[in-house]
Design an enzyme around this catalytic site. Structure first.
Site, short mmCIF file in Angstrom:
data_model
loop_
_atom_site.label_atom_id
_atom_site.label_comp_id
_atom_site.label_asym_id
_atom_site.label_seq_id
_atom_site.Cartn_x
_atom_site.Cartn_y
_atom_site.Cartn_z
N ASP A 199 -2.53 -1.71 -0.30
CA ASP A 199 -2.94 -1.41 -1.34
C ASP A 199 -3.60 -2.63 -2.20
O ASP A 199 -2.95 -3.27 -2.33
CB ASP A 199 -2.22 -0.38 -2.23
N LYS A 216 -6.64 -0.79 1.06
CA LYS A 216 -6.70 0.57 0.66
C LYS A 216 -7.51 0.46 -1.01
O LYS A 216 -6.62 -0.08 -1.72
CB LYS A 216 -5.67 1.58 0.75
N GLU A 270 -8.79 3.01 -4.31
CA GLU A 270 -8.72 4.27 -5.02
C GLU A 270 -10.32 4.58 -5.70
O GLU A 270 -10.68 3.63 -6.10
CB GLU A 270 -7.56 4.63 -5.71
N GLU A 326 -5.57 13.13 -0.99
CA GLU A 326 -4.06 13.39 -1.64
C GLU A 326 -4.32 14.69 -2.47
O GLU A 326 -5.07 14.61 -3.44
CB GLU A 326 -3.44 12.22 -2.28
#
Length: 279
Positions: free
Chosen positions: A82, A112, A114, A181
């Site tokens: 992340d 990763k 978001e 998610e």
């Protein structure tokens, strides 16, 4: 560095991909021994390892530190790391510096990020710079304040259509995978049908390419109430607490350590320690 090719072959063959978080050397070793396909060094380490209330306080230094340990514990497994909160917002130069540091120092195979919108432009530019990226849509924990808590996303038609559009845009931007998610099962299924890249679900139902859960959740290790989408496969809270309590009891009552746990000396040396006389 590992490539996506073996993972894509598994997806094309209809084999489900299994991702699990790992935050340190022992968790990574166990995960690799258990044959997971991918490891995620998530900023959720802020919650389950560092004891923060959210992931917001996690830094690039934290991610590098933990990811390096995970790589040492699982050298043969594809590792996603992340990018923490605020490390990929603002100027691209600053983003590139943070991304390059994580990528180079940790041995990450992908990063990763978001969110959608401008984040997808960042994904495209990082990909062009040689750093594979994974997109993360639906419930995005770094933005939980804006999302008004940990709630299922995409429940209205407008929200579902936006999620589909963002997912398609993420693939077009060059994302190698998409984590979805906390979205309704049918919506996640539709997203996977429309994309060619693997969709990895967490609280997104079974009709996606793979699943990811948190290491500490599936083992019930140091965590409290589990989310609805988690299945626990062990109860380390109970077994661990009981083991520690037995250790405390054994030390207190003198049954540990026993002779079997101790190192011996020659009798003459023992006598010398007592000035030649041993009572």
């Amino acid at each position: 560095m590992h490539t996506m090719t073996p993972l894509l072959k598994k997806q094309q063959a209809g084999e489900k991909l299994v991702m699990l978080t790992a935050y340190d050397y022992p968790s990574a070793k166990l995960a690799e021994a258990g044959h997971v396909d991918l490891l995620l060094v998530g900023d959720s380490l802020g919650n389950v390892i560092l004891g923060y209330d959210s992931t917001i306080a996690v830094t690039v230094d934290d991610m590098v530190h933990h990811a390096k340990a995970v790589r040492r514990g699982a050298p043969a497994t594809f590792m996603v790391v992340d990018m923490p909160f605020a490390s990929y917002h603002g100027s691209f130069d600053r983003t590139l510096e943070a991304a390059a540091r994580i990528f180079q120092e940790s041995g990450a195979d992908a990063l990763k990020l978001e969110g959608a919108g401008d984040i997808l432009t960042t994904i495209r530019r990082l990909t062009e710079a040689g750093m594979p990226c994974v997109a993360h849509l639906g419930l995005t924990p770094q933005s939980v304040g804006v999302l008004e808590g940990f709630k299922v996303q995409g429940k209205s038609l407008a929200a579902a259509e936006q999620l589909i559009a963002d997912s398609l845009a993420a693939e077009q931007a060059g994302a190698k995978m998409l984590v979805l998610e906390c979205v309704p099962h049918p919506l996640a299924k539709r997203v996977q049908e429309l994309l060619t890249i693997p969709v990895i679900g967490i609280g997104a139902g079974a009709d996606v390419a793979g699943q990811v859960l948190v290491y500490h959740d599936i083992l019930t290790y140091g965590v409290g109430r589990l989310p609805k989408f988690v299945k626990a496969y062990a109860d380390w809270n109970t077994s661990g607490t009981e083991a520690i309590a037995r250790y405390v009891e054994d030390v207190k009552n003198g049954t540990f350590p026993e002779l079997a746990h101790s190192f011996l000396m020659d009798e003459e040396l023992i006598g010398a320690l007592y000035g030649g006389f041993k009572e």
